[in-house]
Design a protein around this motif. Structure first.
Motif, short mmCIF file in Angstrom:
data_model
loop_
_atom_site.label_atom_id
_atom_site.label_comp_id
_atom_site.label_asym_id
_atom_site.label_seq_id
_atom_site.Cartn_x
_atom_site.Cartn_y
_atom_site.Cartn_z
N TRP A 73 9.87 36.03 -9.91
CA TRP A 73 9.23 34.77 -9.54
C TRP A 73 9.94 33.61 -10.20
CZ3 TRP A 73 7.15 30.50 -11.74
CH2 TRP A 73 6.34 29.69 -10.95
N ALA A 74 10.22 33.74 -11.49
CA ALA A 74 10.85 32.65 -12.24
C ALA A 74 12.18 32.24 -11.63
CB ALA A 74 11.04 33.05 -13.70
N GLN A 75 13.00 33.23 -11.27
CA GLN A 75 14.32 32.92 -10.72
C GLN A 75 14.21 32.27 -9.35
OE1 GLN A 75 16.96 36.29 -10.28
NE2 GLN A 75 18.75 34.98 -10.48
N GLU A 76 13.35 32.80 -8.51
CA GLU A 76 13.20 32.26 -7.16
C GLU A 76 12.72 30.82 -7.17
OE1 GLU A 76 10.36 32.85 -3.21
OE2 GLU A 76 10.54 34.50 -4.65
N ILE A 77 11.66 30.54 -7.93
CA ILE A 77 11.07 29.21 -7.91
C ILE A 77 11.92 28.20 -8.69
CG2 ILE A 77 8.98 27.86 -8.33
CD1 ILE A 77 8.81 30.12 -6.19
N ALA A 78 12.50 28.65 -9.80
CA ALA A 78 13.36 27.75 -10.57
C ALA A 78 14.55 27.30 -9.73
CB ALA A 78 13.84 28.43 -11.84
N THR A 79 15.10 28.22 -8.97
CA THR A 79 16.24 27.89 -8.10
C THR A 79 15.83 26.85 -7.06
OG1 THR A 79 17.20 30.09 -8.39
CG2 THR A 79 17.93 28.82 -6.48
N LYS A 80 14.66 27.03 -6.46
CA LYS A 80 14.18 26.08 -5.45
C LYS A 80 13.93 24.71 -6.06
CE LYS A 80 12.10 29.49 -2.34
NZ LYS A 80 10.84 30.02 -1.75
N ARG A 81 13.32 24.68 -7.26
CA ARG A 81 13.02 23.39 -7.90
C ARG A 81 14.31 22.66 -8.28
NH1 ARG A 81 9.06 24.71 -6.00
NH2 ARG A 81 6.96 24.92 -6.86
N ALA A 82 15.26 23.39 -8.83
CA ALA A 82 16.53 22.77 -9.23
C ALA A 82 17.29 22.25 -8.02
CB ALA A 82 17.38 23.76 -10.01
N CYS A 83 17.33 23.03 -6.95
CA CYS A 83 18.05 22.64 -5.73
C CYS A 83 17.41 21.44 -5.05
CB CYS A 83 18.15 23.81 -4.77
SG CYS A 83 19.25 25.14 -5.32
N SER A 84 16.08 21.32 -5.17
CA SER A 84 15.38 20.20 -4.55
C SER A 84 15.43 18.94 -5.40
CB SER A 84 13.92 20.56 -4.26
OG SER A 84 13.21 20.78 -5.47
N GLY A 85 15.92 19.07 -6.64
CA GLY A 85 16.06 17.90 -7.51
C GLY A 85 14.81 17.55 -8.29
N ASN A 86 13.81 18.43 -8.28
CA ASN A 86 12.60 18.16 -9.06
C ASN A 86 12.91 18.26 -10.56
OD1 ASN A 86 10.57 18.90 -6.53
ND2 ASN A 86 9.63 17.70 -8.16
N LEU A 88 12.79 19.07 -14.44
CA LEU A 88 12.24 20.23 -15.13
C LEU A 88 10.91 19.91 -15.80
CD1 LEU A 88 12.55 23.16 -16.08
CD2 LEU A 88 13.96 22.32 -17.97
N TYR A 89 10.79 18.70 -16.36
CA TYR A 89 9.57 18.37 -17.10
C TYR A 89 8.33 18.42 -16.20
CZ TYR A 89 9.30 13.65 -15.07
OH TYR A 89 9.18 12.60 -14.19
N GLN A 90 8.50 18.13 -14.91
CA GLN A 90 7.36 18.19 -14.00
C GLN A 90 6.85 19.62 -13.87
OE1 GLN A 90 8.51 16.46 -10.25
NE2 GLN A 90 8.34 14.36 -10.99
N SER A 91 7.76 20.56 -13.72
CA SER A 91 7.36 21.97 -13.61
C SER A 91 6.68 22.45 -14.88
CB SER A 91 8.58 22.84 -13.31
OG SER A 91 9.14 22.53 -12.05
N ILE A 92 7.23 22.07 -16.04
CA ILE A 92 6.64 22.49 -17.31
C ILE A 92 5.22 21.93 -17.44
CG2 ILE A 92 6.84 22.38 -19.82
CD1 ILE A 92 8.92 24.14 -18.40
N ARG A 93 5.03 20.68 -17.04
CA ARG A 93 3.69 20.08 -17.10
C ARG A 93 2.70 20.84 -16.23
NH1 ARG A 93 4.77 15.16 -15.54
NH2 ARG A 93 3.93 15.26 -13.44
N HIS A 94 3.13 21.28 -15.06
CA HIS A 94 2.22 22.01 -14.18
C HIS A 94 1.98 23.43 -14.67
CE1 HIS A 94 1.40 19.12 -10.99
NE2 HIS A 94 2.61 18.65 -11.24
N PHE A 95 2.94 24.01 -15.37
CA PHE A 95 2.71 25.29 -16.04
C PHE A 95 1.55 25.13 -17.03
CE2 PHE A 95 7.08 26.99 -15.04
CZ PHE A 95 6.66 28.22 -14.56
N LYS A 96 1.59 24.07 -17.82
CA LYS A 96 0.57 23.83 -18.84
C LYS A 96 -0.80 23.63 -18.20
CE LYS A 96 1.63 20.90 -22.08
NZ LYS A 96 2.15 19.64 -22.69
N THR A 97 -0.81 22.86 -17.11
CA THR A 97 -2.08 22.62 -16.41
C THR A 97 -2.68 23.92 -15.90
OG1 THR A 97 -1.38 20.41 -15.72
CG2 THR A 97 -3.16 21.44 -14.46
N PHE A 98 -1.84 24.75 -15.29
CA PHE A 98 -2.37 25.99 -14.72
C PHE A 98 -2.75 27.00 -15.81
CE2 PHE A 98 -2.22 30.14 -12.57
CZ PHE A 98 -3.20 29.89 -11.62
N ARG A 99 -2.07 27.00 -16.93
CA ARG A 99 -2.45 27.89 -18.03
C ARG A 99 -3.88 27.57 -18.48
NH1 ARG A 99 0.61 29.99 -23.01
NH2 ARG A 99 2.34 28.67 -22.37
#
Length: 278
Positions: A73-86, A88-99
């Motif tokens: 999961w980590a590799q698939e989604i990280a690749t998509k986020r990086a390729c889309s230009g999102n 990194l800090y946004q993804s980390i923030r949403h990890f924290k929210t969902f935790r």
């Protein structure tokens, strides 16, 4: 897996849809972000599916007692986020929210089964699931970094292959506009390209413009002035424009003599004067 851990496993899987919806509802408006609350219905469903997959992957750790399946999961989604230009800090923030949402569901489960749950159970679940989140974030960050680094390298190589260092502005005058970090030019045979092109274009004067260079280290300042000396051997006068104070300071510290080099504050002034003279 003991009885209560199995019940927690099953309970969390039953909460997959509700947790995903709570996370989606927590989003805010973020410009140019896949996570934005005003994203299209298609993007929202895409995020929902990814969240379902994420939750099931985390919950599976309770059953298997292993973190080996987190990488996919980590590799698939990280690749998509990086390729889309999102970022990194946004993804980390949403990890924290969902935790936070995820752990709240565990609290609900504990409240429902207080009489059958020991303090040891709670500590064990907390340890396992938090470790799963931490490892997922670490893997995500690593894969995101690898993709972003590969993109940057590819872009640099593409620029190197497609760009022409010397731009001819008359029969005898050319310009080399340097943009970005001077360090980017180290591995691109930059000095050789300049000299060969200047010679091929039969230039008598070359302008090296540094106005687009934010900083320069001692080694590259020295290399730049070595290029000036080599151009002189070819009979090509060099003019440097846009020298920043820090670049001038580095050159002075190296003992580089500016007296033989024509300098201008602005590229347009150099171009105007040189073309007028010729």
């Amino acid at each position: 897996m003991d009885k209560m851990t199995q019940k927690l496993h099953d309970f969390l899987l039953q909460q997959v849809n509700e947790m995903a919806q709570e996370w989606l509802d927590s989003r805010e408006i973020e410009e140019n972000s896949v996570y934005s609350a005003d994203a299209s219905p298609e993007v929202t469903e895409y995020l929902r599916e990814q969240n379902h997959y994420f939750t099931r992957t985390i919950v599976q750790v309770l059953k298997e007692g292993s973190f080996k399946n987190l990488s996919g999961w980590a590799q698939e989604i990280a690749t998509k986020r990086a390729c889309s230009g999102n970022p990194l800090y946004q993804s980390i923030r949403h990890f924290k929210t969902f935790r936070f949402i995820f752990l709240n569901r565990i609290e609900v489960f504990v409240d429902l089964h207080q009489s059958n749950i020991t303090q040891r159970d709670i500590l064990l679940w907390n340890k396992i699931l938090n470790e799963a989140f931490d490892q997922m974030i670490e893997l995500f960050t690593r894969y995101y970094g690898e993709v972003a680094e590969a993109q940057a390298y590819s872009q640099k190589m593409l620029i190197s292959e497609l760009s022409t260092p010397v731009i001819s502005i008359s029969d005898t005058v050319g310009v080399v506009p340097l943009i970005g970090q001077i360090d980017d030019y180290k591995s691109n045979d930059f000095a050789e390209k300049i000299m060969l092109q200047a010679k091929d274009l039969e230039l008598s004067c070359l302008i090296i413009d540094l106005s687009g260079v934010p900083s320069i280290d001692t080694m590259m300042t020295n290399e730049l002035f070595q290029v000036v000396n080599m151009l002189e051997l070819l009979g090509i006068d060099t003019t440097i424009t846009g020298i920043r104070p820090e670049i001038a300071l580095t050159a002075v510290q190296l003992g580089i003599d500016f007296s033989k080099i024509r300098t201008y504050g602005k590229l347009k002034d150099a171009v105007s004067n040189l073309l007028h003279k010729r």
